[in-house]
Write a protein that holds these residues in place. Structure first.
Motif, mmCIF file in Angstrom:
data_model
loop_
_atom_site.group_PDB
_atom_site.id
_atom_site.type_symbol
_atom_site.label_atom_id
_atom_site.label_comp_id
_atom_site.label_asym_id
_atom_site.label_seq_id
_atom_site.Cartn_x
_atom_site.Cartn_y
_atom_site.Cartn_z
ATOM 1 N N MET A 1 0.603 -1.051 -0.110
ATOM 2 C CA MET A 1 -0.019 -0.044 0.012
ATOM 3 C C MET A 1 0.990 1.238 0.052
ATOM 4 N N SER A 2 0.311 2.260 -0.729
ATOM 5 C CA SER A 2 1.147 3.383 -0.865
ATOM 6 C C SER A 2 0.939 4.887 -0.314
ATOM 7 N N VAL A 3 1.165 5.166 0.864
ATOM 8 C CA VAL A 3 1.355 6.914 0.919
ATOM 9 C C VAL A 3 1.259 8.148 0.221
ATOM 10 N N LYS A 4 0.371 8.849 0.332
ATOM 11 C CA LYS A 4 0.725 10.078 -0.157
ATOM 12 C C LYS A 4 1.309 11.311 0.496
ATOM 13 N N LEU A 5 2.759 11.339 0.945
ATOM 14 C CA LEU A 5 3.461 11.961 1.475
ATOM 15 C C LEU A 5 3.205 13.371 0.741
ATOM 16 N N ASP A 6 4.083 14.020 2.034
ATOM 17 C CA ASP A 6 3.627 15.739 2.086
ATOM 18 C C ASP A 6 5.266 15.693 2.621
ATOM 19 N N ASP A 7 5.483 17.066 2.716
ATOM 20 C CA ASP A 7 6.878 18.072 3.081
ATOM 21 C C ASP A 7 6.277 16.794 4.696
ATOM 22 N N ILE A 8 6.103 17.614 5.422
ATOM 23 C CA ILE A 8 5.535 17.412 7.176
ATOM 24 C C ILE A 8 6.114 15.962 6.909
ATOM 25 N N LEU A 22 13.299 9.807 19.506
ATOM 26 C CA LEU A 22 13.040 11.772 19.557
ATOM 27 C C LEU A 22 11.501 10.981 19.714
ATOM 28 N N SER A 23 11.474 12.008 20.841
ATOM 29 C CA SER A 23 9.817 12.242 21.958
ATOM 30 C C SER A 23 8.686 13.406 20.666
ATOM 31 N N ILE A 24 7.585 12.332 20.874
ATOM 32 C CA ILE A 24 6.555 13.026 19.750
ATOM 33 C C ILE A 24 6.420 14.260 20.295
ATOM 34 N N ASP A 25 6.501 15.572 21.222
ATOM 35 C CA ASP A 25 7.234 17.055 21.520
ATOM 36 C C ASP A 25 8.246 17.712 20.446
ATOM 37 N N THR A 26 8.900 16.444 20.421
ATOM 38 C CA THR A 26 10.853 17.255 19.488
ATOM 39 C C THR A 26 10.195 17.655 18.583
ATOM 40 N N ILE A 27 9.914 16.114 17.626
ATOM 41 C CA ILE A 27 9.654 15.799 16.909
ATOM 42 C C ILE A 27 8.665 16.501 15.706
ATOM 43 N N SER A 28 7.604 16.778 16.749
ATOM 44 C CA SER A 28 6.162 18.202 16.206
ATOM 45 C C SER A 28 6.326 19.515 16.497
ATOM 46 N N GLU A 29 7.916 19.418 17.425
ATOM 47 C CA GLU A 29 8.490 20.956 17.112
ATOM 48 C C GLU A 29 8.997 21.389 15.943
ATOM 49 N N ARG A 30 9.890 20.010 16.135
ATOM 50 C CA ARG A 30 11.011 20.535 14.746
ATOM 51 C C ARG A 30 10.217 20.207 12.912
ATOM 52 N N ALA A 32 6.833 21.649 12.991
ATOM 53 C CA ALA A 32 6.148 22.614 13.235
ATOM 54 C C ALA A 32 4.431 21.856 12.957
ATOM 55 N N LEU A 33 4.180 21.401 13.589
ATOM 56 C CA LEU A 33 2.620 20.248 14.066
ATOM 57 C C LEU A 33 2.476 20.382 15.174
ATOM 58 N N SER A 34 1.156 19.915 15.638
ATOM 59 C CA SER A 34 0.944 20.043 16.679
ATOM 60 C C SER A 34 1.425 18.394 17.056
ATOM 61 N N ARG A 35 1.355 18.395 18.476
ATOM 62 C CA ARG A 35 1.454 16.925 19.377
ATOM 63 C C ARG A 35 1.117 15.534 18.455
ATOM 64 N N ASN A 36 -0.238 15.839 19.167
ATOM 65 C CA ASN A 36 -1.227 14.899 18.361
ATOM 66 C C ASN A 36 -1.851 14.780 17.065
ATOM 67 N N ALA A 37 -1.647 15.358 16.648
ATOM 68 C CA ALA A 37 -1.007 15.554 14.193
ATOM 69 C C ALA A 37 0.094 14.465 14.363
ATOM 70 N N CYS A 38 0.672 14.708 14.896
ATOM 71 C CA CYS A 38 2.264 14.254 14.946
ATOM 72 C C CYS A 38 1.712 12.782 15.595
ATOM 73 N N TRP A 39 1.574 12.263 16.397
ATOM 74 C CA TRP A 39 1.330 11.371 16.909
ATOM 75 C C TRP A 39 1.224 10.089 15.784
ATOM 76 N N ARG A 40 -0.592 11.137 14.959
ATOM 77 C CA ARG A 40 -1.742 10.471 14.466
ATOM 78 C C ARG A 40 -0.884 9.691 13.197
ATOM 79 N N ARG A 41 0.340 10.874 12.418
ATOM 80 C CA ARG A 41 0.843 10.844 11.253
ATOM 81 C C ARG A 41 1.249 9.300 11.795
ATOM 82 N N ILE A 42 2.503 9.952 12.895
ATOM 83 C CA ILE A 42 3.327 8.744 12.932
ATOM 84 C C ILE A 42 2.605 7.350 13.030
ATOM 85 N N LYS A 43 1.176 7.065 13.774
ATOM 86 C CA LYS A 43 0.930 5.944 13.822
ATOM 87 C C LYS A 43 0.516 5.250 12.254
ATOM 88 N N GLN A 44 0.100 6.310 11.793
ATOM 89 C CA GLN A 44 -0.537 5.979 10.373
ATOM 90 C C GLN A 44 0.801 4.711 9.421
#
Length: 153
Positions: A1-8, A22-30, A32-44
């Motif tokens: 399955m292929s996922v369409k990836l954006d720059d984030i 790296l913590s979710i907080d560090t990744i989301s800060e680097r 520029a995405l909210s912590r929850n949105a970052c976590w959801r993307r990594i889970k996906q």
């Protein structure tokens, strides 16, 4: 399955390739995405298999596995049964850290890590006892110029 990836997405994946701790907080800060949105993307990424696993990279020299051997193999047969057996054999040999089916003159190249020439000889004998091989030769790596795990994204 292929996922369409954006720059984030690519930014998150680059960061995780360099340091999966790296913590979710560090990744989301680097990125520029909210912590929850970052976590959801990594889970996906994990759910669709884009992130296959998280591992620790070990120092081979400190573990007395500093000899890298490129083993070139010509198959004894090109039938499915031989290929399946070859695959089973090499998957049960921990010294094989990379295995590639090739086009051209060679059928397979194995990247093998062992402590020394004697350990390679033991590996060679075990391999050739477990499966018939048409021809096998080896080259010993004198110097590793680049060894990496990061994909060029």
């Amino acid at each position: 399955m292929s996922v369409k990836l954006d720059d984030i997405d690519l930014g998150i994946l680059r960061l995780l390739q360099k340091d999966a701790n790296l913590s979710i907080d560090t990744i989301s800060e680097r990125v520029a995405l909210s912590r929850n949105a970052c976590w959801r993307r990594i889970k996906q990424y994990e759910e669709v298999g884009l992130i296959q696993q998280r591992v620790a990279l070990l120092d081979a020299d400190q573990l007395n596995l500093s000899l890298v051997v490129m083993v070139m193999i010509r198959a004894a047969s090109h039938g499915k049964e031989w290929m399946d057996q070859f695959h089973r054999v090499i998957c049960h040999m921990p010294e094989v850290v990379g295995a590639y089916r090739m086009t051209g003159d060679l059928d397979y190249i194995l990247r093998v890590r062992v402590s020394d020439i004697a350990a390679y000889d033991r590996f060679y004998k075990t391999l050739t006892e477990r499966i018939e091989i048409g021809d096998v030769s080896a080259s010993f790596v004198m110097e590793e110029l680049k060894e990496g795990t990061e994909l060029p994204i």
